[in-house]
Enzyme design. Structure first.
Site, PDB file in Angstrom:
ATOM      1  N   CYS A  91       0.870  -1.191   0.055  1.00 22.43           N
ATOM      2  CA  CYS A  91       0.237   0.002  -0.091  1.00 22.43           C
ATOM      3  C   CYS A  91       1.031   1.397   0.037  1.00 22.43           C
ATOM      4  CB  CYS A  91      -0.756   0.115   1.333  1.00 22.43           C
ATOM      5  SG  CYS A  91      -2.011  -1.233   1.343  1.00 22.43           S
TER       6      CYS A  91
HETATM    7  C1  BEZ Z   1       0.479  -4.623   1.807  1.00 19.41           C
HETATM    8  O1  BEZ Z   1       0.031  -3.645   1.633  1.00 19.41           O
HETATM    9  O2  BEZ Z   1       1.663  -4.806   1.655  1.00 19.41           O
HETATM   10  C2  BEZ Z   1      -0.149  -5.891   2.076  1.00 19.41           C
HETATM   11  C3  BEZ Z   1      -1.346  -5.818   2.851  1.00 19.41           C
HETATM   12  C4  BEZ Z   1      -2.240  -6.763   3.384  1.00 19.41           C
HETATM   13  C5  BEZ Z   1      -1.595  -7.989   3.002  1.00 19.41           C
HETATM   14  C6  BEZ Z   1      -0.221  -8.230   2.371  1.00 19.41           C
HETATM   15  C7  BEZ Z   1       0.399  -7.078   2.013  1.00 19.41           C
END
Ligand code: BEZ
Length: 254
Positions: free
Chosen positions: A86
């Site tokens: 994200c």
């Molecule tokens: C991420 O944004 O890195 C992420 C969020 C939830 C699960 C896996 C990765």
């Protein structure tokens, strides 16, 4: 005339709200759960009106339709604050912001954490990705907006949103929906490419072929007869087959 499902959910929500002073957490959980179930029963589809909402964002409280202010919008959700994928995505959207602006498209993110977490996360985004957040991020800690848009997929995670993308036209209708799992970061260049196609095909009776990008040849839509096509495209077309009528891309300019 009234959908019994909606009436039942409305009734249960009112009851939950009435008794919430005595059992606030329990009722909040029930309400959230019922709303998620309801959002699945009534999933949004292309061409539907995008639901309007009020929300707190990193740029203040907004009413979504007012915030759109006649532009197109991209509404995209994130599973959680302070997650690595994200963080890269928000930096990338900040980098691409001027290219969305040029297309008259406003961008708005959503994550299910509160505003103070969003604000702390914004510093990390700037420091690690090199771009400051230059668009609002909705604080959807009560899951209200994510439920409204069906961004919670309980089989993936009951408490976090998937990576949903909604492109909404200036007419407030949903033009595109894409859903990615949490572990796959999005390609926002692809979102820009699709917006080019959506905006072009909103203006002209054409469709865009495989891997098309702005400036490439396009195809006259099958619904247009040759006679109608001659009126709209007097320079004619290359008839690869009678049903594959190729023309240079009509100009929109941006
Ligand atoms: C991420 O944004 O890195 C992420 C969020 C939830 C699960 C896996 C990765």
């Amino acid at each position: 005339m009234y959908d019994p499902g909606i009436l039942a959910i409305a009734f249960i929500n009112i009851i939950a709200w009435r008794v919430s002073s005595t059992c606030p957490i329990y009722c909040l959980l029930i309400t959230k759960y019922l709303n998620v179930i309801e959002s699945h029963r009534m999933s949004l589809q292309l061409g539907d009106a995008a639901p309007d909402f009020h929300a707190d964002t990193t740029e203040g409280r907004i009413r979504f339709y007012d915030w759109m202010n006649g532009a197109w919008a991209v509404l995209f959700s994130h599973p959680k604050d302070f997650t690595p994928v994200c963080t890269t995505e928000l930096g990338e959207v900040a980098r691409l912001k001027s290219r969305f602006d040029r297309r008259n498209v406003k961008v708005i993110g959503l994550s299910v954490d509160p505003l103070d977490a969003h604000k702390r996360w914004a510093s990390d985004i700037k420091e690690t990705q090199g771009y400051s957040m230059n668009f609002p991020l909705i604080a959807d800690d009560d899951l209200r907006v994510s439920t409204l848009y069906g961004m919670i997929h309980p089989n993936a995670d009951a408490a976090e949103t998937v990576r949903a993308v909604f492109v909404i036209g200036a007419d407030k209708r949903i033009k595109l929906m894409i859903t990615y799992p949490a572990t796959t970061g999005r390609n926002f260049e692809e979102i820009l490419r699709v917006i080019d196609s959506l905006q072009l095909t909103a203006d002209f009776d054409v469709a865009t072929p495989v891997n098309w990008s702005y400036g490439d040849d396009v195809i006259i839509i099958p619904a247009l007869s040759d006679e109608q096509a001659r009126e709209q495209f007097p320079a004619g077309w290359d008839s690869v087959r009678p049903y594959i009528r190729v023309i240079h891309q009509p100009s929109r300019g941006h």
